[in-house]
Design an enzyme around this catalytic site. Sequence first.
Site, PDB file in Angstrom:
ATOM      1  N   LYS A 164       0.810  -1.208   0.000  1.00 41.75           N
ATOM      2  CA  LYS A 164       0.000   0.000   0.000  1.00 41.75           C
ATOM      3  C   LYS A 164       0.853   1.273   0.000  1.00 41.75           C
ATOM      4  CE  LYS A 164      -0.727   0.248   5.045  1.00 41.75           C
ATOM      5  NZ  LYS A 164      -0.086   1.549   5.273  1.00 41.75           N
ATOM      6  N   ASP A 165       2.133   1.160   0.386  1.00 42.99           N
ATOM      7  CA  ASP A 165       2.997   2.338   0.444  1.00 42.99           C
ATOM      8  C   ASP A 165       3.735   2.621  -0.853  1.00 42.99           C
ATOM      9  OD1 ASP A 165       2.344   2.761   3.126  1.00 42.99           O
ATOM     10  OD2 ASP A 165       3.965   1.475   3.843  1.00 42.99           O
ATOM     11  N   ARG A 175       1.857  10.304  14.083  1.00 39.01           N
ATOM     12  CA  ARG A 175       2.873   9.498  13.406  1.00 39.01           C
ATOM     13  C   ARG A 175       3.524   8.590  14.430  1.00 39.01           C
ATOM     14  NH1 ARG A 175       5.125  10.998   8.673  1.00 39.01           N
ATOM     15  NH2 ARG A 175       5.808   8.840   8.706  1.00 39.01           N
ATOM     16  N   ARG A 208      -7.302   8.884   4.699  1.00 45.50           N
ATOM     17  CA  ARG A 208      -8.479   8.060   4.420  1.00 45.50           C
ATOM     18  C   ARG A 208      -9.201   7.686   5.709  1.00 45.50           C
ATOM     19  NH1 ARG A 208      -9.033   2.786   6.036  1.00 45.50           N
ATOM     20  NH2 ARG A 208      -6.837   2.515   5.534  1.00 45.50           N
ATOM     21  N   ARG A 209      -8.438   7.255   6.706  1.00 47.26           N
ATOM     22  CA  ARG A 209      -9.058   6.918   7.993  1.00 47.26           C
ATOM     23  C   ARG A 209      -9.656   8.152   8.668  1.00 47.26           C
ATOM     24  NH1 ARG A 209      -3.862   3.346   9.395  1.00 47.26           N
ATOM     25  NH2 ARG A 209      -4.521   1.346   8.518  1.00 47.26           N
ATOM     26  N   ARG A 265       2.222   4.410  18.912  1.00 50.56           N
ATOM     27  CA  ARG A 265       0.817   4.809  18.806  1.00 50.56           C
ATOM     28  C   ARG A 265      -0.031   4.136  19.895  1.00 50.56           C
ATOM     29  NH1 ARG A 265      -0.488   5.753  12.386  1.00 50.56           N
ATOM     30  NH2 ARG A 265       1.615   6.353  11.787  1.00 50.56           N
ATOM     31  N   CYS A 288      -1.032   7.069  -2.023  1.00 50.26           N
ATOM     32  CA  CYS A 288      -1.449   6.325  -0.840  1.00 50.26           C
ATOM     33  C   CYS A 288      -1.990   7.236   0.249  1.00 50.26           C
ATOM     34  CB  CYS A 288      -0.292   5.488  -0.298  1.00 50.26           C
ATOM     35  SG  CYS A 288       1.067   6.448   0.411  1.00 50.26           S
TER      36      CYS A 288
END
Length: 291
Positions: A65-66, A131, A113-114, A137, A220
């Site tokens: 995805k990256d 980040r 997107r999230r 996180r 992305c």
Amino acid sequence: MAQTRTTADSIAARTGVEIELVPVTTEGDTSTASLKNVGGTGVFASALREALLAGDCDVVVHSFKDLPTAPADGLVIGAVPKRADARDALCARDGLTLDTLPEGARVGTGSPRRQAQLHARRPDLDVVDIRGNIDTRLGRVGDDLDAVVLAAAGLDRLHRLDAVTQYLELGPWPTAPAQGALALETRRGEERLVAKLDHRPSHLAVSAERGVLARLEAGCAAPIGAHALLEDGLLFLSARVYAPDGSGHVTSSHALYAADAKHPAGELAERVADELLEQGAADLAPLGGTA
């Protein structure tokens, strides 16, 4: 590194070749800026690809995805192993879910997107741009954050599924194109190094999802979710483009029999992307020039 070790073990088991790991630090690993401000697509890939082209390594393991959708000169995706869980996961304090988080709860994510999906689902939440790696996180949950949204596949690879309080299903909550999939990249002509690890259904599905990104000229970091599935020879693809603030979205879904098309992933992605554009996707979200 966790996914690279797993891939190295698989290559060694299937080929008998001794594998050496070569760590490479990328801009995406070191920058603390928002993903949408550091270039998004490519910040995790450029240094790895330079090392591959320079001969410092023979195979690069990417989170698919990256990767930019445009191919790199002299390089090729030699294999896509069987895809892991493509869903997002909510990791919240006190076992909370998206529906039970209190009004004004602080939810962290670095993904545009999230962020859009959170705004659309719960406009009352305080969505915080963060980040850092998974442990960083998760360490903020119960401190300055009430929850974070992470990829289930990443949590699984680091054996942190214990932190999940809710899995977000792909129908109402589509994830990033190719989320949960790895891309094994080699120099062109050396695909044989990883060919035995390729899982065709996964490769076809993620190629269709990423084809939507390419057709929309999005990267992305764009607020786009997509999911494809190959079942009984039928390739399904659904994609959704969100307004960054979650105020609206457009969706397109199509299917075709893979055996009936010369390039099934590309043909299906073209149908879906063109329908999204017809519905006004380019007016809804920032598209163009970031792929």
